[in-house]
Enzyme design. Structure first.
Site, PDB file in Angstrom:
ATOM      1  N   GLU A  47       7.667  15.651  57.651  1.00  6.87           N
ATOM      2  CA  GLU A  47       6.959  17.056  57.558  1.00  6.87           C
ATOM      3  C   GLU A  47       5.794  17.184  56.624  1.00  6.87           C
ATOM      4  OE1 GLU A  47       7.814  21.956  56.118  1.00  6.87           O
ATOM      5  OE2 GLU A  47       9.251  20.416  55.208  1.00  6.87           O
ATOM      6  N   GLU A 146      11.795  29.722  57.438  1.00  7.70           N
ATOM      7  CA  GLU A 146      11.555  29.225  56.133  1.00  7.70           C
ATOM      8  C   GLU A 146      10.594  30.097  55.316  1.00  7.70           C
ATOM      9  OE1 GLU A 146      11.411  24.929  53.940  1.00  7.70           O
ATOM     10  OE2 GLU A 146       9.736  25.182  54.917  1.00  7.70           O
TER      11      GLU A 146
END
Length: 176
Positions: A47, A146
């Site tokens: 990520e 998130e």
């Protein structure tokens, strides 16, 4: 799936001066991890995290950099975890980035920019458009939320109810 973190630039180090060594270490570590994960039929995810706001020292910052590293590693069980919050901050151009890197993407995360709150909070991103784009590209994976909800969990998911209703779905996911 497991998130394989890239690590941080050492305190006091110049990013450009240590970039080569960090890439080599990260690439070797990813190969090692991918081989272990393959034994368990698991996927490793990398990520990119923005270094402008969230973590100035994080090594992996853009989907371009992540794609280049994934290509160097060359393992089919390593994929891209694309957090649209970080991607927007570093590069913008989300539609093109989603289209370009779609073959590498195995997980999407969302949060509104700049506040990192719910998708329907004020901000830069048009999530109904993004969700339709993901559908048109054939994305069938999960979308991780998130973000920092402004209220409790149910309030924080109110945007999803509204989105489903706009698509002719009931909250249980069935068609009307």
């Amino acid at each position: 799936r497991i998130h394989l973190m890239a690590g941080r630039i050492p305190l006091g180090a110049d990013r450009a001066a240590v970039a080569g060594e960090m890439e080599t270490t990260f690439t070797e570590n990813l190969r090692y991890a991918a081989d272990l994960l393959a034994q368990e039929d698991m996927t490793g995810l990398v990520e990119p995290i923005n270094n402008r706001i969230t973590d100035p020292r994080y090594y992996l910052n853009t989907p371009h950099q992540a794609a280049a590293i994934l290509q160097k590693v060359g393992r089919p069980n390593l994929k891209l975890q694309l957090d649209l919050f970080h991607c927007q901050i570093m590069d913008g151009n989300l539609s093109r980035n989603l289209e370009t890197y779609f073959p590498l993407i195995d997980h999407i995360q969302i949060a509104q920019v700049p506040g990192r709150h719910e998708p329907d909070s004020p901000g830069e991103l048009n999530f109904p458009y993004i969700f339709e784009l993901l559908e048109s590209l054939g994305y069938t994976g999960y979308v991780g939320c998130e973000y920092a909800p402004k209220g409790d969990t149910l309030e924080g998911l109110g945007w999803l109810r509204s989105y489903w209703e706009s698509r002719g779905l009931q909250c249980d996911g069935t068609s009307k």
